[in-house]
Design an enzyme around this catalytic site. Structure first.
Site, PDB file in Angstrom:
ATOM      1  N   LYS A 192       0.829  -1.219   0.000  1.00  0.00           N
ATOM      2  CA  LYS A 192       0.000   0.000   0.000  1.00  0.00           C
ATOM      3  C   LYS A 192       0.856   1.259   0.000  1.00  0.00           C
ATOM      4  CE  LYS A 192      -0.713   0.547   4.986  1.00  0.00           C
ATOM      5  NZ  LYS A 192       0.044   1.803   5.077  1.00  0.00           N
ATOM      6  N   THR A 193       1.968   1.251   0.760  1.00  0.00           N
ATOM      7  CA  THR A 193       2.832   2.438   0.797  1.00  0.00           C
ATOM      8  C   THR A 193       3.418   2.704  -0.583  1.00  0.00           C
ATOM      9  OG1 THR A 193       3.395   2.022   3.116  1.00  0.00           O
ATOM     10  CG2 THR A 193       4.860   3.484   1.884  1.00  0.00           C
TER      11      THR A 193
ATOM     12  N   ASP B 247      -3.802   7.642   4.425  1.00  0.00           N
ATOM     13  CA  ASP B 247      -3.282   6.308   4.727  1.00  0.00           C
ATOM     14  C   ASP B 247      -3.963   5.757   5.979  1.00  0.00           C
ATOM     15  OD1 ASP B 247      -1.664   4.060   4.548  1.00  0.00           O
ATOM     16  OD2 ASP B 247      -0.033   4.960   5.699  1.00  0.00           O
ATOM     17  N   GLU B 248      -4.078   4.426   6.065  1.00  0.00           N
ATOM     18  CA  GLU B 248      -4.653   3.745   7.241  1.00  0.00           C
ATOM     19  C   GLU B 248      -6.033   4.303   7.588  1.00  0.00           C
ATOM     20  OE1 GLU B 248      -3.280   1.145   8.187  1.00  0.00           O
ATOM     21  OE2 GLU B 248      -1.102   1.277   8.177  1.00  0.00           O
TER      22      GLU B 248
ATOM     23  N   GLN C 136      -7.925  -4.981   9.313  1.00  0.00           N
ATOM     24  CA  GLN C 136      -6.911  -4.608  10.296  1.00  0.00           C
ATOM     25  C   GLN C 136      -7.360  -3.428  11.159  1.00  0.00           C
ATOM     26  OE1 GLN C 136      -2.627  -5.081   9.033  1.00  0.00           O
ATOM     27  NE2 GLN C 136      -3.523  -5.019   6.991  1.00  0.00           N
TER      28      GLN C 136
ATOM     29  N   ARG D 173       1.664 -11.075  10.393  1.00  0.00           N
ATOM     30  CA  ARG D 173       2.978 -10.491  10.676  1.00  0.00           C
ATOM     31  C   ARG D 173       4.096 -11.436  10.257  1.00  0.00           C
ATOM     32  NH1 ARG D 173       1.649  -6.271   9.816  1.00  0.00           N
ATOM     33  NH2 ARG D 173      -0.302  -7.301   9.305  1.00  0.00           N
TER      34      ARG D 173
END
Length: 674
Positions: free
Chosen positions: A36-37, A227-228, A258, A598
């Site tokens: 995503k970044t 973002d997020e 998330q 993770r």
């Protein structure tokens, strides 16, 4: 297509679609490890290359680190100066805007921003002005009060509602809180000061009450990127809507799977209802995972698929296939800790760096047994999400009582214990300690006749009542429970906003102590470790690599080659408190999903099968493990070896009653079914 950046080469098809067609309202559902970044930075670079000026772009993030990383990558990618681009956290952008127009809402451009310590001090001043006698009865600490006020403001709900639903032990004080809200706000205004929550609330106020200023900013920002987005609260979502009102080029990136921060007032409805708020919105999905093996993603996809309120998506791995995740039930928490340290040893032998190994847990107290095992084996570790177990204030507090039981002349322990007594200040404490120095044992201390002020005398009487109970007991676990069930519990409830978690810590501490019968030996073992989690005489390891111990909340956004998710047991994960909250179970499952994703290559789930001392309680694996097919795990039938360990545990009790025997049979049957 740009001559400078080869978008088709650098991006996958899903990412490319976002970068090329991100105009208008856009929702990007970016699964874990899907880049995503990278997608956001390429989108910004694409806009700059196609004539959008830096000052026409607003990039909102949740941490300064994320903002800096994105802007650095964009500058390197685009090869041009980003001066003028508005990028940063919601709070930093709010501060920047308010510095220009604070006078419109009664502040100057030089207003002060209060940090947490400033906020606590000001709240203390306000309570004093209101003639609230915080010493007459146990009253929540300024930090606790600040936490309650902050949640109410970020969730846009009345303080009374927060007290009724989240802090019921303080509900009787609702009238004090209602008045405090007004007094605190007036003090800040008089001081030309804002706290962190005010930055967002006052920016919203500025934009709503001044349509011309709102229009100015929304005209300026042709493109707003967030973002997020799943972590935004109601106020932040409103700010995004206001600042993108003119051009409506709003691109939000996030993953509803998330969304795990409702306790901070994050509102998952912001992302779930985005297409309702913006009916013309386009939705893109990033589902190509660059992080985890297919076997790990099989579990993640299956688990989150049990959630009803979500955007359905299946992550697809491009990583090579490796072994399936391991699921292991251990006889108890001690055995679980020993198993994990043994497996960590194997990983190290196989060449896995310590820094690429993480142990994750739902609640801080779940790590306690493991921490002690790592200390004994001199395995260095870094603790994320707070202090190491034995360095936490409430654990040290309780240990101080036990130290007095072992040594009534321990001045440092007396200072700590007396410091918690309501009505005993430092001068009175020193007077008491002076009298104690000539006394031989704890029973003589309790019988002392000391001249004290009325409030201090009442507190001393209450304390000696607890000390007398300690005299009559000898086992460390019993001593810990005596302390935590007495006045100290009231102290924790009023002092800390997370008092429930701290009480859980202390119960886990008592369970851990059940392995010891000698108080002096128990205290000695604990004192031979320092706050860094290694033996004191081997503490020259500061430059060593360390494994990571972390709460799952703190681990979000991070990744490791090998991950252990521990204490995945019914009654602990999902958290019992979540079961009484609307949407709580689904958020807990999202937390399980975050923990799972993770891991890059190796993933372990562990859980204790029993807990308790003389009376053992049978534990079941977490609902989140029970709902997964056995075929997703590596050779799950090996757990029969661990079942034999449990059988030995029960046999050691001599199967004294039919009830114990029945529990044993019932338990082995339930594990077999898993």
């Amino acid at each position: 297509m740009s001559a400078f950046i080869d978008y088709e080469k650098d991006l996958n098809k899903q990412q490319l679609e976002v970068v090329l067609h991100g105009d208008g309202p856009v929702l990007v559902l970016a699964g874990a490890g899907s880049g995503k970044t990278r997608t956001i930075t390429y989108r910004v670079a694409y806009l700059l290359e196609h004539g959008v000026l830096p000052q026409q772009i607003l990039l909102l993030t949740f941490t300064n680190k994320a903002a800096k990383e994105m802007l650095t990558r964009v500058a390197k990618l685009a090869g041009k100066d980003l001066k003028g681009l508005w990028g940063g956290t919601f709070h930093s952008i709010a501060n920047r805007m308010l510095r220009l127009y604070a006078h419109k809402i009664g502040y100057t451009q030089n207003f002060t921003i209060l940090d947490q310590e400033d906020t606590n001090s000001l709240i203390k001043t306000c309570l004093k002005e209101m003639n609230v006698d915080t010493k007459e009865r146990r009253f929540p600490s300024p930090a606790n009060v600040a936490s309650i006020l902050s949640y109410a403001r970020n969730a846009s709900v009345p303080v009374r509602s927060v007290l009724e639903n989240r802090n019921t032990n303080f509900f009787s004080l609702y009238s004090v809180f209602d008045r405090l809200v007004e007094v605190y706000a007036q003090h800040k205004r008089n001081a030309d000061a804002m706290d962190f929550d005010d930055l967002l609330l006052n920016l919203q106020k500025l934009l709503v009450e001044n349509p011309d200023i709102c229009e100015q900013f929304s005209n300026q920002f042709r493109y707003v990127l967030v973002d997020e987005y799943q972590d935004t609260n109601i106020i932040q979502a409103n700010l995004v809507r206001l600042l993108s009102a003119t051009h409506k080029n709003i691109l939000v990136v996030g993953d509803d799977a998330q969304s795990i921060y409702s306790f901070r007032a994050a509102c998952i409805r912001n992302i779930l209802d985005f297409t309702k708020m913006y009916p013309s919105a386009k939705t893109f999905r990033l589902t190509t995972n660059y992080r985890s093996t297919p076997e790990i993603l099989d579990i993640a996809n299956y688990s989150i698929g049990n959630n009803f309120d979500q955007f359905k998506k299946d992550l697809k791995s491009i990583c090579p296939s490796l072994e399936k995740p391991r699921l292991t039930g251990l006889a108890n928490g001690i055995k679980e800790a020993q198993y994990i340290t043994k497996e960590i040893g194997k990983l190290i032998e196989d060449g896995v760096p310590l820094s690429e190994i993480a142990v994750l847990f739902r609640a801080a107290f779940h790590s306690q047994a493991l921490e002690f095992e790592l200390m004994k084996r001199d395995i260095p570790y870094e603790y994320r999400g707070g202090l190491r177990f034995f360095a936490r204030a409430h654990v040290k507090d309780v240990l101080a009582y036990l130290r007095l039981k072992a040594n009534p002349k321990d001045e440092a322990a007396w200072l700590r214990v007396l410091g918690h007594q309501h009505g005993i200040g430092i001068v009175t404490a020193q007077k008491i300690i002076l009298n104690i120095q000539s006394v031989g044992d704890l029973s003589q201390v309790c019988a002392m006749d000391i001249s004290l002020p009325k409030k201090a005398l009442s507190a001393w009487s209450s304390l000696t009542g607890i000390l007398r109970e300690l005299i009559s007991q000898s086992s460390p676990s019993d001593l810990i429970r005596i302390v935590t069930e007495g006045d100290y519990r009231s102290f924790i409830e009023t002092e800390y906003s997370d008092f429930k978690d701290r009480l859980d810590d202390l119960e886990q501490f008592a369970l851990f102590a059940e392995e010891s019968s000698d108080l002096t030996k128990f205290l000695s073992e604990l004192s031979l470790t320092d706050e860094y989690g290694v033996a004191k005489d081997n503490s020259d390891n500061t430059n060593q690599e360390q494994i990571v111990l972390s709460t799952i909340h703190q681990a979000k956004g991070l990744e490791w080659d090998a991950v252990f998710v521990i204490h995945v047991v019914d009654g602990k994960f999902p958290s019992p408190r979540s079961m009484n909250e609307d949407g709580g179970l689904e958020e807990e499952r999202r937390l399980f999903y975050v923990a799972t994703t993770r891991a890059r290559k190796k993933l372990y789930y562990t859980y204790p099968m029993t807990s308790g001392g003389e009376l053992y309680f049978v534990l079941q694996p977490s609902l989140f493990l029970q709902e997964l097919p056995k075929k997703l795990f590596h050779n799950v039938n090996k757990n029969k070896i661990e079942q034999n360990e449990v059988a030995i545990v029960f046999d050691e009790l001599g199967e004294r009653t039919g009830e114990i025997n029945g529990k044993r049979k019932s338990f082995l049957r339930s594990v077999d079914e898993l």
